[in-house]
Design a protein around this motif. Structure first.
Motif, PDB file in Angstrom:
ATOM      1  N   LYS A 187     -19.178   2.366  32.255  1.00  0.00           N
ATOM      2  CA  LYS A 187     -20.166   2.973  31.366  1.00  0.00           C
ATOM      3  C   LYS A 187     -20.588   4.323  31.939  1.00  0.00           C
ATOM      4  O   LYS A 187     -20.836   4.424  33.145  1.00  0.00           O
ATOM      5  CB  LYS A 187     -21.372   2.051  31.202  1.00  0.00           C
ATOM      6  N   GLY A 193     -32.150   3.853  26.352  1.00  0.00           N
ATOM      7  CA  GLY A 193     -31.427   3.377  27.529  1.00  0.00           C
ATOM      8  C   GLY A 193     -30.492   2.215  27.225  1.00  0.00           C
ATOM      9  O   GLY A 193     -29.920   1.601  28.122  1.00  0.00           O
ATOM     10  N   ASP A 252     -26.659   0.858  28.578  1.00  0.00           N
ATOM     11  CA  ASP A 252     -26.441  -0.030  29.733  1.00  0.00           C
ATOM     12  C   ASP A 252     -26.224  -1.459  29.237  1.00  0.00           C
ATOM     13  O   ASP A 252     -25.330  -2.164  29.698  1.00  0.00           O
ATOM     14  CB  ASP A 252     -27.664  -0.031  30.666  1.00  0.00           C
TER      15      ASP A 252
HETATM   16 MG    MG Z   1     -29.822   5.378  31.067  1.00  0.00          MG
END
Ligand code: MG
Ligand code: ASP
Length: 407
Positions: free
Chosen positions: A2, A147, A150
């Motif tokens: 990632k 975010g 992830d």
């Molecule tokens: Mg991040």
């Protein structure tokens, strides 16, 4: 693999990402890559939506902000193809990555790995747009909360039964605390899932909290490593793994802190059954996460003071709700503070050692740091203190537990 926003910020950096991918292919792996939007893109898209209307339909918000990742997925596929590597981009709905319909903060419910597996059999690298999914019953695109790439990465790793999940970012691993506050902070070689979960929840911003939950449930060994390392010779980063695989036996692993806290104190609340429910139920219904709670007996013994913390973003809303219910709850006054910080020490070693927190209270007292509230769990304790003392408190605890780098 990632790659976060700073790692794909330009086409040149995407070429560097491609070199990391090629290295893993050369080592004999089949590779799925999850990408974020170019850094700053998602913020820009969020601002567009707010500009269009301050209060907007979250389904359309998702339609807008999910677009950032589409661009980077396509670009990385083109760059890889240009290097002679077979690659195909995938949007969330194409896989599909199924989520619930909590638009703006959706949770992944299932991922069908079949299409990705077909691609691997054909020798293709799968490039997956992170942060997004689809609510199948309505057919609408969803996003997983800021975010969220992830979490996409770890969930995809689980779905395709990956050997490991490497999260490439702009730091070379997980540190004992924020190196900007404590220059003697050290990179950790290994962290237990539970410790990482606490660290992420307590303010260490390296991974989305939900991604750690998913990694822990599915036992996916997850590395945090730097995309700015030489692709031919990268560092190993930090491995987040099962407690059993950690030999090193330190009691405290890290010190985290969160400035996004606010304190509310209700003075002279009646000391009778049902009062705590009257205070906290409306907050729960408004989705306000209450963290530390302390209740003390007031001078008159018939009433009590209740202090608790909420995220600073929810402070005003919480205040309004409590003021609205003033007569129902029955309290003398409401006091609030937003210039507070929560400092936490985390380590699985706390389970088997007594007196760990007591040492901290003594050390903080010696530095003149007043503690407003305390909470503890099996593997962490947190103190709420005045924001002005953040650095002093974090440094004090970091040294106290022997976390400072030598030399
Ligand atoms: Mg991040
Ligand atoms: N691009 C999204 C964000 O900025 C998701 C991510 O990067 O993980 O929040």
């Amino acid at each position: 693999m990632k790659f976060g926003g700073t790692s794909v910020a330009t086409v040149e950096r995407i070429r560097n990402v491609a070199r990391h991918v090629k290295r893993e292919l050369d080592a004999g792996y089949q590779v799925a890559v999850v990408v974020s939007a170019m850094s700053g893109e998602t913020n820009k898209l969020v601002a567009f939506a707010k500009d269009a209307a301050a209060l907007h339909d979250l389904r359309e918000y998702d339609a807008i902000v999910a677009s950032g990742e589409l661009v980077t997925a396509g670009l990385l596929a083109i760059v890889l193809q240009d290097m002679g590597i077979k690659a195909r981009s995938w949007q969330g709905w194409q896989i599909p990555i199924e989520t619930n319909d909590a638009h703006g903060a959706a949770r992944i419910e299932a991922i069908d790995g079949a299409r990705l597996m077909h691609g691997f059999e054909a020798g293709e690298v799968a490039i997956i747009a992170g942060f997004q999914g689809v609510h199948l019953p309505s057919g609408r695109v969803t996003t997983l909360g800021r975010g969220g790439s992830d979490t996409s990465a770890v969930a995809v790793a689980a779905a395709i039964k990956a050997e490991r999940c490497d999260i490439y970012t702009d730091v070379d691993g997980v540190y004992t605390t924020d190196p900007r506050i404590v220059p003697k902070a050290r990179r950790l070689d290994r962290v237990a899932f539970e410790e990482m979960l606490e660290m992420a929840s307590m303010g260490a911003k390296v991974l989305q909290v939900r991604s750690v939950e998913v990694a822990m449930v599915h036992k996916i060994p997850t590395y945090v490593r730097s995309s700015f390392d030489d692709p031919a010779n990268p560092g190993l980063g930090t491995l987040i793994c099962d407690e059993e695989n950690i030999m090193e036996s330190q009691i405290i692993t890290g010190i985290a802190f969160s400035r996004d806290e606010a304190q509310i104190t209700l003075r002279k609340v009646a000391d009778k059954p049902g009062v705590a429910a009257a205070i906290f139920m409306p907050l729960a219904e408004a989705n306000i996460n209450v963290d530390m709670i302390i209740q003390v007996v007031s001078d008159d013994a018939a009433s009590t003071d209740i202090t608790f913390t909420v995220p600073s973003a929810d402070y005003e809303k919480a205040r309004q709700l409590l003021e609205k219910d003033h007569d129902k709850i029955g309290y003398a006054s409401l006091q609030g503070a937003t210039d507070v910080v929560k400092v936490s020490a985390i380590g699985v070693g706390m389970r088997s050692h007594a007196g760990i927190a007591a040492k901290a209270f003594k050390a903080l007292a010696e530095k003149g740091v007043n503690i407003r509230a305390i909470t503890t769990s099996e593997i962490k304790f947190s103190v709420l203190i005045d924001e002005a003392y953040t650095e002093l408190a974090v440094r004090t605890l970091h040294s106290l537990y022997g976390l400072d780098a030598k030399g």
